[in-house]
Design a protein around this motif. Structure first.
Motif, PDB file in Angstrom:
ATOM      1  N   SER A   1      -3.936   0.864  -1.971  1.00 62.26           N
ATOM      2  CA  SER A   1      -5.387   0.471  -1.513  1.00 62.26           C
ATOM      3  C   SER A   1      -5.352   1.216  -0.264  1.00 62.26           C
ATOM      4  O   SER A   1      -4.834   2.421  -0.496  1.00 62.26           O
TER       5      SER A   1
ATOM      6  N   TYR B   1      -6.096  -7.391   4.194  1.00 68.56           N
ATOM      7  CA  TYR B   1      -5.452  -6.224   4.293  1.00 68.56           C
ATOM      8  C   TYR B   1      -4.610  -6.236   3.278  1.00 68.56           C
ATOM      9  O   TYR B   1      -3.777  -7.073   2.727  1.00 68.56           O
ATOM     10  N   THR B   2      -4.805  -4.792   1.735  1.00 66.77           N
ATOM     11  CA  THR B   2      -3.627  -4.976   1.297  1.00 66.77           C
ATOM     12  C   THR B   2      -2.931  -3.987   0.879  1.00 66.77           C
ATOM     13  O   THR B   2      -3.898  -2.690   1.514  1.00 66.77           O
ATOM     14  N   PHE B   3      -1.980  -2.962  -0.022  1.00 60.70           N
ATOM     15  CA  PHE B   3      -0.967  -1.875  -0.409  1.00 60.70           C
ATOM     16  C   PHE B   3      -0.434  -2.356  -0.886  1.00 60.70           C
ATOM     17  O   PHE B   3      -0.125  -3.254  -1.807  1.00 60.70           O
ATOM     18  N   ALA B   4      -0.158  -1.257  -1.548  1.00 59.08           N
ATOM     19  CA  ALA B   4       0.287  -0.361  -2.781  1.00 59.08           C
ATOM     20  C   ALA B   4       2.146  -0.507  -2.775  1.00 59.08           C
ATOM     21  O   ALA B   4       2.086   0.159  -1.625  1.00 59.08           O
TER      22      ALA B   4
ATOM     23  N   CYS C   1       0.803 -10.428   2.117  1.00 54.24           N
ATOM     24  CA  CYS C   1       0.435  -9.201   2.999  1.00 54.24           C
ATOM     25  C   CYS C   1      -0.174 -10.450   4.103  1.00 54.24           C
ATOM     26  O   CYS C   1      -0.650  -9.340   5.149  1.00 54.24           O
TER      27      CYS C   1
ATOM     28  N   THR D   1     -11.476   0.629   4.919  1.00 52.35           N
ATOM     29  CA  THR D   1     -12.390   0.903   4.882  1.00 52.35           C
ATOM     30  C   THR D   1     -13.120   1.824   5.705  1.00 52.35           C
ATOM     31  O   THR D   1     -13.485   2.784   5.367  1.00 52.35           O
TER      32      THR D   1
ATOM     33  N   GLN E   1       2.631   2.944  -0.411  1.00 52.12           N
ATOM     34  CA  GLN E   1       2.114   3.327   0.204  1.00 52.12           C
ATOM     35  C   GLN E   1       2.605   3.027   2.052  1.00 52.12           C
ATOM     36  O   GLN E   1       3.736   2.595   2.059  1.00 52.12           O
TER      37      GLN E   1
ATOM     38  N   TYR F   1      -2.743  -1.562 -10.410  1.00 56.11           N
ATOM     39  CA  TYR F   1      -1.670  -1.598  -9.421  1.00 56.11           C
ATOM     40  C   TYR F   1      -2.702   0.048  -8.526  1.00 56.11           C
ATOM     41  O   TYR F   1      -1.649   0.544  -8.262  1.00 56.11           O
TER      42      TYR F   1
END
Ligand SMILES: Cc1cc2nc3c(=O)[nH]c(=O)nc-3n(C[C@H](O)[C@H](O)[C@H](O)COP(=O)(O)OP(=O)(O)OC[C@H]3O[C@@H](n4cnc5c(N)ncnc54)[C@H](O)[C@@H]3O)c2cc1C
Length: 285
Positions: free
Chosen positions: A9, A48-51, A77, A12, A54, A6
């Motif tokens: 993210s 798009y992903t996030f943890a 997401c 880019t 964040q 986990y």
């Protein structure tokens, strides 16, 4: 909960802000609104992903950017949520936008809550006021855990109307989460606890060796929680605080969020207490 890695993210191109549209809003507490955003570019929307823990920089051209935690479910997401208190330039302007209007998003940035290191452990989430916004993504994930560990949410607000996400508590409880609230000052209808989040912590039966504390709120509250937990035998390595500091670049270039040797935007916002305990006591750092 699965033990899948986990990691945070990262965008880019961290300088590029991507257009989103507001698809819905929810008025949470006085002055606080949740904005559900959908990326306009199909590729970004799909990738798009996030943890949990964040944050994104929300950008309104001509006005500025503000760091805001992602408060939705990291496993869904398609749209992302941000819960925002209107306190200044960007957040006031955001509060004037309607569904369908555009917000640019740069991110995600920063370190997440350590959900990959809580397998089988009791997780105590302690939230002061809007701090719960940075923890809601973690609560989404923990509501699906099946590893035997308990999840406890201790949420304090100044007054009853300031308790955040009150509409979610029944769902969290149905998922096995122990949700407890406290207010500094009750009103004629309040029959719950009056006091501080640290009082709720004092009420808990803890197995210190098997407990992880995740705390977000005003600095004095976080220090109080961290000290109360460590005094009860929880290791400083299992206490995590999410710091809020003024930010601009979000990529550890500008130095605005410097906190001793740490850049809160890159090394935080979630930091392990043993790494910052001394710094938390330095006034105005
Ligand atoms: C990692 C992180 C996550 C965060 N998550 C959230 C979140 O989920 N939700 C949320 O609502 N906030 C969150 N914040 C806080 C948010 O980023 C700040 O409140 C941000 O400053 C708001 O931007 P703004 O332009 O609206 O306010 P600003 O215009 O920057 O004003 C912010 C504050 O500074 C004061 N101020 C402004 N200008 C001056 C001045 N010249 N002199 C003195 N005081 C001044 C204002 O009165 C206000 O109290 C987070 C912050 C961080 C670092």
């Amino acid at each position: 909960m699965t033990t899948a890695t986990y990691l945070p993210s990262a965008p880019t191109d961290p300088w590029r802000a991507h257009p989103t549209r507001i698809v819905s809003t929810v008025d949470e507490t006085p002055g606080v609104r949740t904005y559900e955003l959908a990326f306009e570019e199909a590729g970004i929307r799909a990738g798009y992903t996030f943890a949990a823990g964040q944050f994104n920089m929300l950008y309104l051209p001509g006005i500025g950017e503000a760091a805001i935690s992602v408060s939705s479910d990291p496993d869904h997401c398609g749209t992302i949520a941000h819960t925002v208190r209107a306190v200044g330039n960007v957040t006031d302007a955001l509060a004037r936008l309607a569904v369908g209007e555009q917000v640019l998003v740069r991110g995600p940035f920063g370190t997440p809550w350590p959900l990959d290191a809580v397998e089988g452990r009791d997780v105590v989430i302690v939230a002061g006021g809007l701090g719960l916004a940075s923890q809601r993504a973690a609560i989404h994930r923990l509501s699906r855990r099946d590893d035997g560990g308990r999840t406890i949410v201790l949420h304090g607000a100044k007054r009853p109307e300031g308790l955040l996400y009150a509409a979610d508590y029944d769902r969290w409880r149905a998922a096995g989460i122990d949700v407890r609230t406290v207010v500094d000052e009750g009103d004629a209808f309040w029959i719950g606890r009056v006091g501080l989040a640290t009082h709720l912590l004092a009420d808990l039966h803890l197995d210190p060796a098997a407990t992880t504390i995740l705390c977000c709120g005003p600095d004095p509250m976080m220090v109080g929680v961290a000290e109360a937990a460590t005094n009860r035998g929880v290791s400083t390595e299992h206490v995590f605080l999410s710091l809020e500091r003024n930010m601009a670049c979000a990529v550890a270039h500008c130095g605005l969020c410097q906190f001793g040797p740490h850049f809160v935007c890159r090394d935080g916002p979630v930091l392990r207490y043993d790494r910052i305990a001394g710094l938390m006591k330095v006034p105005q750092l």
